[in-house]
Scaffold this motif. Structure first.
Motif, PDB file in Angstrom:
ATOM      1  N   MET A 204      -2.406  -3.616 -12.131  1.00  0.00           N
ATOM      2  CA  MET A 204      -1.702  -4.551 -11.254  1.00  0.00           C
ATOM      3  C   MET A 204      -1.467  -5.890 -11.939  1.00  0.00           C
ATOM      4  SD  MET A 204      -3.647  -3.742  -7.622  1.00  0.00           S
ATOM      5  CE  MET A 204      -2.849  -5.097  -6.766  1.00  0.00           C
ATOM      6  N   ASP A 207       1.440  -5.729 -14.171  1.00  0.00           N
ATOM      7  CA  ASP A 207       2.725  -5.519 -13.507  1.00  0.00           C
ATOM      8  C   ASP A 207       3.369  -6.881 -13.233  1.00  0.00           C
ATOM      9  OD1 ASP A 207       4.869  -4.900 -11.905  1.00  0.00           O
ATOM     10  OD2 ASP A 207       3.777  -3.445 -10.684  1.00  0.00           O
ATOM     11  N   ILE A 210       3.665  -8.168  -9.435  1.00  0.00           N
ATOM     12  CA  ILE A 210       2.530  -8.600  -8.617  1.00  0.00           C
ATOM     13  C   ILE A 210       1.427  -9.249  -9.440  1.00  0.00           C
ATOM     14  CG2 ILE A 210       1.144  -6.482  -8.757  1.00  0.00           C
ATOM     15  CD1 ILE A 210       0.726  -6.750  -5.712  1.00  0.00           C
ATOM     16  N   LYS A 243      -1.841 -14.715  -0.291  1.00  0.00           N
ATOM     17  CA  LYS A 243      -1.316 -13.498  -0.916  1.00  0.00           C
ATOM     18  C   LYS A 243      -2.314 -12.350  -0.873  1.00  0.00           C
ATOM     19  CE  LYS A 243       2.474 -15.575  -2.059  1.00  0.00           C
ATOM     20  NZ  LYS A 243       3.744 -15.262  -1.339  1.00  0.00           N
ATOM     21  N   ARG A 246      -0.975  -8.922   0.765  1.00  0.00           N
ATOM     22  CA  ARG A 246      -0.050  -8.156  -0.089  1.00  0.00           C
ATOM     23  C   ARG A 246      -0.791  -7.473  -1.230  1.00  0.00           C
ATOM     24  NH1 ARG A 246       5.010 -10.591  -3.668  1.00  0.00           N
ATOM     25  NH2 ARG A 246       5.564  -8.607  -4.689  1.00  0.00           N
ATOM     26  N   VAL A 247      -1.700  -8.206  -1.878  1.00  0.00           N
ATOM     27  CA  VAL A 247      -2.455  -7.628  -2.986  1.00  0.00           C
ATOM     28  C   VAL A 247      -3.354  -6.510  -2.482  1.00  0.00           C
ATOM     29  CG1 VAL A 247      -4.221  -8.102  -4.724  1.00  0.00           C
ATOM     30  CG2 VAL A 247      -2.348  -9.728  -4.373  1.00  0.00           C
ATOM     31  N   ARG A 249      -2.921  -4.512   0.129  1.00  0.00           N
ATOM     32  CA  ARG A 249      -2.126  -3.313   0.439  1.00  0.00           C
ATOM     33  C   ARG A 249      -1.689  -2.585  -0.832  1.00  0.00           C
ATOM     34  NH1 ARG A 249      -0.147  -6.724   4.776  1.00  0.00           N
ATOM     35  NH2 ARG A 249       1.474  -7.555   3.403  1.00  0.00           N
ATOM     36  N   GLU A 250      -1.285  -3.354  -1.836  1.00  0.00           N
ATOM     37  CA  GLU A 250      -0.854  -2.733  -3.088  1.00  0.00           C
ATOM     38  C   GLU A 250      -2.024  -2.059  -3.803  1.00  0.00           C
ATOM     39  OE1 GLU A 250       1.686  -1.553  -6.196  1.00  0.00           O
ATOM     40  OE2 GLU A 250       2.022  -2.179  -4.110  1.00  0.00           O
ATOM     41  N   PHE A 251      -3.198  -2.682  -3.762  1.00  0.00           N
ATOM     42  CA  PHE A 251      -4.381  -2.072  -4.369  1.00  0.00           C
ATOM     43  C   PHE A 251      -4.718  -0.748  -3.689  1.00  0.00           C
ATOM     44  CE2 PHE A 251      -8.966  -1.356  -4.287  1.00  0.00           C
ATOM     45  CZ  PHE A 251      -9.272  -1.326  -5.646  1.00  0.00           C
ATOM     46  N   ARG A 253      -2.736   1.223  -2.029  1.00  0.00           N
ATOM     47  CA  ARG A 253      -1.701   2.213  -2.333  1.00  0.00           C
ATOM     48  C   ARG A 253      -1.928   2.828  -3.707  1.00  0.00           C
ATOM     49  NH1 ARG A 253       2.917   2.934  -5.033  1.00  0.00           N
ATOM     50  NH2 ARG A 253       2.745   0.907  -6.076  1.00  0.00           N
ATOM     51  N   ARG A 254      -2.203   1.980  -4.699  1.00  0.00           N
ATOM     52  CA  ARG A 254      -2.409   2.498  -6.053  1.00  0.00           C
ATOM     53  C   ARG A 254      -3.723   3.264  -6.163  1.00  0.00           C
ATOM     54  NH1 ARG A 254       0.247  -1.241 -10.616  1.00  0.00           N
ATOM     55  NH2 ARG A 254       1.965  -2.145  -9.434  1.00  0.00           N
TER      56      ARG A 254
END
Length: 269
Positions: A204, A207, A210, A243, A246-247, A249-251, A253-254
């Motif tokens: 992440m 990337d 993000i 933030k 958002r972080v 949710r992305e964590f 998901r991955r």
């Protein structure tokens, strides 16, 4: 016209000239105050590096400008009344008595003003912050001496009187932590899961979409709880203020994709 007629003419026009002078002085005072506040705001903002401070300064300047407008307009109206021969003494006396009577019934309004003033001066909240106050949370759209207007996640707007605010939880200060709780089966190798979580955060941070939101490597809290069928793991990621959701949710998901990949490999083996 003889001197007597000129004198009568000037005496008749003098009240109107005084009113004109009062209006001109009031307009000049308002213009000067706006100009001074604008220059002062620009000077103060140029000496600070934090966007949060610039928002607070902007809010304070708006309050000062609004207060100055009320004071100058009030003084101008009283001066005009005195010029046209209306005594303001009875008006002030009536206003004083009415003010006492209203004061007993408007204590919360006075408390709103004083609380709002200290909220602004101490920088507890500024427009653009993400806060929780009086049981409501959301994005601060407006801060006044009377109330705070916030918009929550689903778009609802809440008007919170300042007198109701006893504790402000501000999520827009310096940094935040995206706290993640993850349940895994008891049979899982926890060391492998920990390594997997660290790898996900490293990916992440690499990337460009993000990575700029993440300020540090993952802080592994470890095992949070043990249940009959699962083990609860906890970690946190240091991120920019507001933030963390958002972080997080992305964590998740991955992490889900990474765990699915491991399960597919184990099934194939």
């Amino acid at each position: 016209m003889n001197a007597h007629e000129w004198r009568n003419l000037l005496e008749g026009a003098w009240p109107w000239l005084r009113i004109l002078v009062i209006l001109v002085l009031a307009w000049a005072s308002l213009w000067m105050i706006r100009r001074v506040l604008r220059v002062l705001k620009t000077h103060i903002i140029s000496r600070t590096d934090e966007y949060r401070d610039s928002r607070r300064i902007e809010t304070l300047m708006n309050v000062f400008r609004y207060t100055a407008n009320i004071v100058i307009v009030g003084v101008a109206i009283m001066a005009i009344l005195g010029t046209v021969g209306i005594s303001i003494a009875p008006i002030l006396a009536t206003a004083g008595v009415a003010g006492i009577a209203i004061g007993f019934g408007a204590q919360s309004l006075v408390k709103d003003f004083f609380t709002g003033l200290f909220l602004l001066i101490e920088g507890q909240v500024s427009e653009g912050d993400n806060i929780e106050a009086a049981g409501k949370s959301g994005y601060v759209e407006r801060v006044t001496l009377r109330h705070i207007r916030i918009r929550d996640y689903d778009g609802s707007v809440h008007f919170i009187p300042n007198s109701m605010i006893t504790v402000v939880t501000n999520r827009s200060r310096d940094y935040a932590f995206a706290v993640v709780d993850l349940n895994v089966p008891r049979k899982e190798d926890l060391n492998r899961v920990f390594r997997q979580m660290e790898e996900v955060v490293r990916d992440m941070r690499a990337d460009p979409a993000i990575g700029s939101l993440i300020l540090d490597d993952v802080d592994m809290g470890g095992v949070e709880k043990v249940e009959d069928a699962a083990v609860g793991l906890r970690c946190r990621i240091k991120v920019l203020p507001a933030k963390q959701w958002r972080v997080r949710r992305e964590f998740l998901r991955r992490m889900k994709s990474a765990m699915d990949t491991v399960e597919e490999v184990q099934s194939a083996a």
